[in-house]
Design a protein around this motif. Structure first.
Motif, PDB file in Angstrom:
ATOM      1  N   ILE A   1      13.902   8.276  45.106  1.00 29.06           N
ATOM      2  CA  ILE A   1      15.113   7.436  45.542  1.00 29.06           C
ATOM      3  C   ILE A   1      14.209   6.157  45.608  1.00 29.06           C
ATOM      4  N   ALA A   2      12.938   6.347  46.396  1.00 24.52           N
ATOM      5  CA  ALA A   2      12.167   4.743  46.268  1.00 24.52           C
ATOM      6  C   ALA A   2      12.163   4.021  45.530  1.00 24.52           C
ATOM      7  N   ALA A   3      12.396   4.394  44.377  1.00 30.00           N
ATOM      8  CA  ALA A   3      11.809   3.755  42.565  1.00 30.00           C
ATOM      9  C   ALA A   3      13.084   3.213  42.624  1.00 30.00           C
ATOM     10  N   LEU A   4      13.834   3.599  43.030  1.00 23.27           N
ATOM     11  CA  LEU A   4      15.032   3.124  42.547  1.00 23.27           C
ATOM     12  C   LEU A   4      15.630   1.876  43.239  1.00 23.27           C
ATOM     13  N   PHE A   5      14.889   1.692  44.688  1.00 22.45           N
ATOM     14  CA  PHE A   5      15.603   1.247  45.875  1.00 22.45           C
ATOM     15  C   PHE A   5      14.277   0.007  45.089  1.00 22.45           C
ATOM     16  N   CYS A   6      13.065   0.515  44.511  1.00 18.40           N
ATOM     17  CA  CYS A   6      11.948  -0.793  44.275  1.00 18.40           C
ATOM     18  C   CYS A   6      12.403  -1.666  43.064  1.00 18.40           C
ATOM     19  N   SER A   7      12.592  -1.025  41.762  1.00 15.76           N
ATOM     20  CA  SER A   7      12.999  -1.500  40.628  1.00 15.76           C
ATOM     21  C   SER A   7      14.591  -2.376  40.827  1.00 15.76           C
ATOM     22  N   LEU A   8      15.269  -2.158  42.199  1.00 13.48           N
ATOM     23  CA  LEU A   8      16.450  -3.219  42.001  1.00 13.48           C
ATOM     24  C   LEU A   8      15.568  -4.450  42.587  1.00 13.48           C
ATOM     25  N   GLY A   9      15.143  -4.138  43.512  1.00 12.58           N
ATOM     26  CA  GLY A   9      14.174  -5.250  43.785  1.00 12.58           C
ATOM     27  C   GLY A   9      13.181  -5.700  43.654  1.00 12.58           C
TER      28      GLY A   9
ATOM     29  N   ALA B   1      12.052   5.711  34.880  1.00 14.93           N
ATOM     30  CA  ALA B   1      10.960   7.936  34.596  1.00 14.93           C
ATOM     31  C   ALA B   1      10.932   8.582  35.762  1.00 14.93           C
ATOM     32  N   LEU B   2      10.076   7.403  36.465  1.00 12.54           N
ATOM     33  CA  LEU B   2       9.696   8.645  38.521  1.00 12.54           C
ATOM     34  C   LEU B   2      10.440   8.698  38.599  1.00 12.54           C
ATOM     35  N   ALA B   3      11.462   8.476  39.135  1.00  8.21           N
ATOM     36  CA  ALA B   3      13.096   8.880  39.945  1.00  8.21           C
ATOM     37  C   ALA B   3      13.750   9.414  39.243  1.00  8.21           C
ATOM     38  N   ARG B   4      13.367   9.865  38.088  1.00  7.08           N
ATOM     39  CA  ARG B   4      14.114  11.207  37.624  1.00  7.08           C
ATOM     40  C   ARG B   4      14.185  12.531  38.495  1.00  7.08           C
ATOM     41  N   PRO B   5      13.396  12.896  38.152  1.00  2.82           N
ATOM     42  CA  PRO B   5      12.795  14.606  38.156  1.00  2.82           C
ATOM     43  C   PRO B   5      13.139  14.624  39.908  1.00  2.82           C
ATOM     44  N   GLY B   6      12.991  13.586  40.806  1.00  2.78           N
ATOM     45  CA  GLY B   6      13.754  14.008  41.768  1.00  2.78           C
ATOM     46  C   GLY B   6      14.958  13.505  42.832  1.00  2.78           C
ATOM     47  N   LEU B   7      15.000  13.099  41.945  1.00  4.13           N
ATOM     48  CA  LEU B   7      16.903  12.791  42.713  1.00  4.13           C
ATOM     49  C   LEU B   7      17.883  14.195  43.065  1.00  4.13           C
TER      50      LEU B   7
ATOM     51  N   PHE C   1       5.975  16.365  37.649  1.00  6.22           N
ATOM     52  CA  PHE C   1       6.557  15.236  38.638  1.00  6.22           C
ATOM     53  C   PHE C   1       4.895  15.833  39.621  1.00  6.22           C
ATOM     54  N   PRO C   2       4.131  15.308  40.142  1.00  5.43           N
ATOM     55  CA  PRO C   2       2.981  15.183  41.212  1.00  5.43           C
ATOM     56  C   PRO C   2       3.015  15.638  42.163  1.00  5.43           C
ATOM     57  N   VAL C   3       4.353  15.372  43.180  1.00  2.71           N
ATOM     58  CA  VAL C   3       5.031  15.877  44.864  1.00  2.71           C
ATOM     59  C   VAL C   3       5.281  17.569  44.774  1.00  2.71           C
ATOM     60  N   ARG C   4       4.420  17.808  45.132  1.00  2.00           N
ATOM     61  CA  ARG C   4       5.070  19.331  45.594  1.00  2.00           C
ATOM     62  C   ARG C   4       6.270  19.745  46.518  1.00  2.00           C
ATOM     63  N   ASP C   5       5.939  18.543  47.821  1.00  3.39           N
ATOM     64  CA  ASP C   5       6.863  18.899  49.150  1.00  3.39           C
ATOM     65  C   ASP C   5       8.515  18.308  48.416  1.00  3.39           C
ATOM     66  N   PRO C   6       9.156  18.810  48.145  1.00  2.00           N
ATOM     67  CA  PRO C   6      10.410  18.577  47.673  1.00  2.00           C
ATOM     68  C   PRO C   6      11.415  17.238  48.839  1.00  2.00           C
ATOM     69  N   PHE C   7      10.512  17.129  50.270  1.00  7.26           N
ATOM     70  CA  PHE C   7      11.628  16.223  50.461  1.00  7.26           C
ATOM     71  C   PHE C   7      10.405  15.353  50.428  1.00  7.26           C
ATOM     72  N   GLN C   8       8.861  14.959  49.737  1.00  6.38           N
ATOM     73  CA  GLN C   8       9.017  13.526  49.379  1.00  6.38           C
ATOM     74  C   GLN C   8       8.540  13.473  48.279  1.00  6.38           C
ATOM     75  N   ARG C   9       8.471  14.316  47.487  1.00  5.75           N
ATOM     76  CA  ARG C   9       9.902  14.456  45.587  1.00  5.75           C
ATOM     77  C   ARG C   9      10.372  13.401  45.698  1.00  5.75           C
TER      78      ARG C   9
ATOM     79  N   VAL D   1      18.153  21.873  58.737  1.00  7.49           N
ATOM     80  CA  VAL D   1      16.980  21.971  58.352  1.00  7.49           C
ATOM     81  C   VAL D   1      16.152  22.677  57.252  1.00  7.49           C
ATOM     82  N   HIS D   2      15.800  22.033  55.704  1.00  3.68           N
ATOM     83  CA  HIS D   2      14.914  22.913  55.275  1.00  3.68           C
ATOM     84  C   HIS D   2      14.290  24.262  55.567  1.00  3.68           C
ATOM     85  N   SER D   3      14.202  25.240  55.595  1.00  3.55           N
ATOM     86  CA  SER D   3      12.839  25.059  56.342  1.00  3.55           C
ATOM     87  C   SER D   3      11.681  24.926  54.264  1.00  3.55           C
ATOM     88  N   ALA D   4      11.747  24.492  53.634  1.00  2.03           N
ATOM     89  CA  ALA D   4      10.524  23.554  52.764  1.00  2.03           C
ATOM     90  C   ALA D   4      10.259  22.555  53.613  1.00  2.03           C
TER      91      ALA D   4
END
Length: 401
Positions: A15-23, A179-185, A2-10, A394-397
């Protein structure tokens, strides 16, 4: 990887990919209704029943969703539902006759209900884990998915008349989003209210707060859906707009809603979900009432813009509040949202046929007032002086900003 390292952004991207897929999935098959009608030789009434079948499936998913949420968790249920919706898109393209198409659409509605609950549970879990509001932006990606599907449909229509080819390309996009959604859920953590309910009994009646949420969601979706169904007709027949200008009602409403959802999480952090829903729905009611009382194209467009601005954060905020009550509450509230979308257009049409479309849209303004009143009875997450929800660690990460 997964290209995004920050856990929140990842997780937010996932999750945004899920919303996008439903629309995207919804707008894809909706854009080819005329072609499906022609291929199967359907009448207008049969098309109406076909559309109703998806809504019936979504409502029927209510008793199934909490069970699947507890057994699979929201992450697995979301991915399973997204993949099933991809297969159902292909099944609709290959449906040999009307009965099969009806079965496909009922199944589509069931998995839409499952994905709707699961992805909103994921969005709430993300907000809770990192104490950062993001649900409104997630809902904005649903609209972005619909826009992407519309653009693809336009391009595919220009290239080929084949529904199967179009839906095949769309299926590739949907698999890519999954596939984009799977690693960050995120893994689920059951809310305290749901844990207490499990310790007492295997099932429970909805609480009074949940019923107020159901009411707010039902009337909120009536208000939101009415603009897509009736704004163009109002502009054309009541405001006497030209045929070229009539679609601008939907464009102004949708554009304002997407724009507002990009900023609504900041409003939620500053003023709290309760105030955003209260004043937003009041703005929607006042703006639409102004349009109906003033008459004319300009007043109508201003009023529709107010509805888009005011309603933008209503459903995201209510979904967050419901998810914190547990999966059963979230499933019931989601089902009531679908009910509002199903019941709203016929109700407005009945009032319009009995009197006029002005009175029909007056019902929509009244529905927005009901949402505003319901918001005063819902237990919203408090907001600290710093502007972030209270009661979450709030998580320290998680980086600031």
């Amino acid at each position: 990887m997964f290209p995004v390292r920050d856990p929140f952004q990842r997780s937010r991207v996932a999750i945004a990919a899920l919303f996008c897929s439903l629309g995207f999935q919804y707008a894809t098959w909706a854009s080819r209704i005329p072609a499906v009608k022609a291929d199967l030789g359907l009448t207008a009434a049969e098309v109406g029943v076909l559309l109703m079948a998806a809504g019936i499936g979504a409502v029927a998913s209510f008793p199934l969703v909490p069970v699947l949420m507890k057994r699979l968790g929201s992450a697995r249920l979301a991915l399973l539902s997204a993949l099933c919706l991809t297969l159902l898109l292909l099944a609709l393209a290959l449906a040999p006759d009307y009965p099969v198409a009806l079965l496909v659409m009922v199944a589509d509605g069931v998995f839409v209900g499952c994905l709707n609950v699961a992805m909103n549970a994921q969005g709430t879990a993300l907000e809770t884990r990192y104490s950062r509001n993001t649900m409104a932006r997630l809902h904005a990606t649903f609209s972005a998915g619909s826009l992407l599907a519309a653009l693809l449909a336009s391009g595919m229509n220009a290239a080929t008349s084949s529904v199967t080819a179009h839906f095949g390309v769309a299926a590739v996009v949907l698999v890519g989003l999954a596939a984009l959604a799977r690693p960050g859920l995120l893994e689920d953590e059951a809310p305290a209210a749901e844990k207490e309910s499990r310790s007492r009994t295997g099932w429970s009646l909805p609480s009074r707060v949940t019923l107020w949420m159901c009411c707010a969601m039902a009337f909120g979706t009536v208000t939101e859906g009415a603009m897509n169904d009736w704004s163009a007709l109002y502009l054309r027949e009541v405001a006497k707009a030209t045929a070229e200008l009539a679609p601008m009602g939907i464009a102004v409403f949708s554009g304002m809603m997407v724009l507002a959802r990009l900023f609504a999480d900041g409003w939620r952090s500053r003023w709290g979900d309760g105030r955003v829903v209260l004043f937003g729905s009041a703005l929607a009611a006042a703006g639409l009432a102004f349009a109906l009382l003033s008459g004319g194209v300009v007043a109508a467009l201003v009023g529709f813009a107010c509805v888009g601005l005011g309603c933008a954060a209503v459903t995201p905020c209510v979904y967050v509040a419901a998810a914190k009550q547990g999966s059963e509450a979230l499933a019931l509230v989601a089902a009531m949202g679908t009910t509002g979308l199903l019941a709203g257009p016929p109700l407005i049409g009945f009032v319009a046929s009995s009197s006029s479309l002005v009175w029909g849209l007056g019902v929509v303004a009244a529905a927005a007032v009901v949402v505003s009143l319901c918001s005063t009875r819902i237990q919203w997450t408090p907001v600290s002086k710093a502007g972030s929800p209270m009661g979450h660690a709030v998580h320290s990460a998680d980086p600031q900003g």
